[in-house]
Design a protein around this motif. Structure first.
Motif, PDB file in Angstrom:
ATOM      1  N   ALA A  46       0.871  -1.286  -0.310  1.00  0.00           N
ATOM      2  CA  ALA A  46       0.431  -0.226  -0.041  1.00  0.00           C
ATOM      3  C   ALA A  46       0.736   0.745  -0.121  1.00  0.00           C
ATOM      4  CB  ALA A  46      -0.856   0.027   1.293  1.00  0.00           C
ATOM      5  N   LYS A  48       3.183   1.214  -0.844  1.00  0.00           N
ATOM      6  CA  LYS A  48       4.545   1.348  -2.216  1.00  0.00           C
ATOM      7  C   LYS A  48       6.248   1.749  -2.275  1.00  0.00           C
ATOM      8  CE  LYS A  48       1.173   2.030  -5.926  1.00  0.00           C
ATOM      9  NZ  LYS A  48      -0.027   1.786  -4.909  1.00  0.00           N
ATOM     10  N   THR A  57       2.644   9.771  -4.424  1.00  0.00           N
ATOM     11  CA  THR A  57       2.182  11.075  -4.414  1.00  0.00           C
ATOM     12  C   THR A  57       1.190  10.568  -2.423  1.00  0.00           C
ATOM     13  OG1 THR A  57       0.591   8.738  -4.758  1.00  0.00           O
ATOM     14  CG2 THR A  57       1.610  10.206  -6.546  1.00  0.00           C
ATOM     15  N   LEU A  58       0.591  11.196  -2.583  1.00  0.00           N
ATOM     16  CA  LEU A  58      -0.410  11.684  -1.295  1.00  0.00           C
ATOM     17  C   LEU A  58      -0.738  10.233  -1.061  1.00  0.00           C
ATOM     18  CD1 LEU A  58      -1.835  14.790  -1.533  1.00  0.00           C
ATOM     19  CD2 LEU A  58       0.020  14.497  -0.264  1.00  0.00           C
ATOM     20  N   GLN A  59      -1.862   9.355  -1.861  1.00  0.00           N
ATOM     21  CA  GLN A  59      -2.357   8.445  -1.831  1.00  0.00           C
ATOM     22  C   GLN A  59      -1.700   7.197  -0.647  1.00  0.00           C
ATOM     23  OE1 GLN A  59      -2.711   6.911  -5.707  1.00  0.00           O
ATOM     24  NE2 GLN A  59      -4.865   7.781  -5.923  1.00  0.00           N
ATOM     25  N   GLU A  60      -0.071   7.194  -0.931  1.00  0.00           N
ATOM     26  CA  GLU A  60       0.646   6.144  -0.321  1.00  0.00           C
ATOM     27  C   GLU A  60       1.215   6.920   1.185  1.00  0.00           C
ATOM     28  OE1 GLU A  60       2.771   7.619  -3.403  1.00  0.00           O
ATOM     29  OE2 GLU A  60       1.510   6.019  -4.463  1.00  0.00           O
ATOM     30  N   PRO A  62      -0.718   8.139   3.787  1.00  0.00           N
ATOM     31  CA  PRO A  62      -0.986   7.427   5.550  1.00  0.00           C
ATOM     32  C   PRO A  62      -0.714   5.953   5.505  1.00  0.00           C
ATOM     33  CG  PRO A  62      -2.480   8.148   3.680  1.00  0.00           C
ATOM     34  CD  PRO A  62      -1.260   8.302   3.175  1.00  0.00           C
ATOM     35  N   SER A  63       0.028   5.082   4.420  1.00  0.00           N
ATOM     36  CA  SER A  63       0.280   4.162   5.366  1.00  0.00           C
ATOM     37  C   SER A  63       1.580   4.202   5.319  1.00  0.00           C
ATOM     38  CB  SER A  63       0.343   2.847   3.092  1.00  0.00           C
ATOM     39  OG  SER A  63      -0.641   3.216   3.214  1.00  0.00           O
ATOM     40  N   ARG A  64       2.327   5.147   4.595  1.00  0.00           N
ATOM     41  CA  ARG A  64       3.966   5.327   5.292  1.00  0.00           C
ATOM     42  C   ARG A  64       4.040   5.896   6.830  1.00  0.00           C
ATOM     43  NH1 ARG A  64       8.047   5.700   1.761  1.00  0.00           N
ATOM     44  NH2 ARG A  64       7.205   5.094  -1.094  1.00  0.00           N
TER      45      ARG A  64
END
Length: 71
Positions: A46, A48, A57-60, A62-64
């Motif tokens: 998630a 990446k 990107t901002l999509q990654e 929260p997971s980070r």
């Protein structure tokens, strides 16, 4: 809608990560090895974190943040 400052957004994301961490801790206490066996590979995917050839990107994000909270 009210304008959200970067500080408020950061606090919100950290709060979400802490609540996710609480769920992970509960699962780990019920099933030993859950974190290493099931969660870590899914979270790496998630976030990446292994892909270094493209910009983040901002999509990654929260997971980070969750990975950082996990240590």
């Amino acid at each position: 809608m009210a304008n959200i400052t970067t500080q408020q957004l950061a606090e919100l994301i950290i709060g979400i990560a802490r609540s996710q961490q609480a769920i992970i801790d509960a699962l780990e206490s019920q099933k030993a090895g859950f974190r290493g066996t099931h969660l870590s590979p899914a979270l790496d995917n998630a976030a990446k974190s292994r892909v270094t050839t493209r910009p983040l990107t901002l999509q990654e994000f929260p997971s980070r943040v969750l990975m950082q909270c996990m240590g």
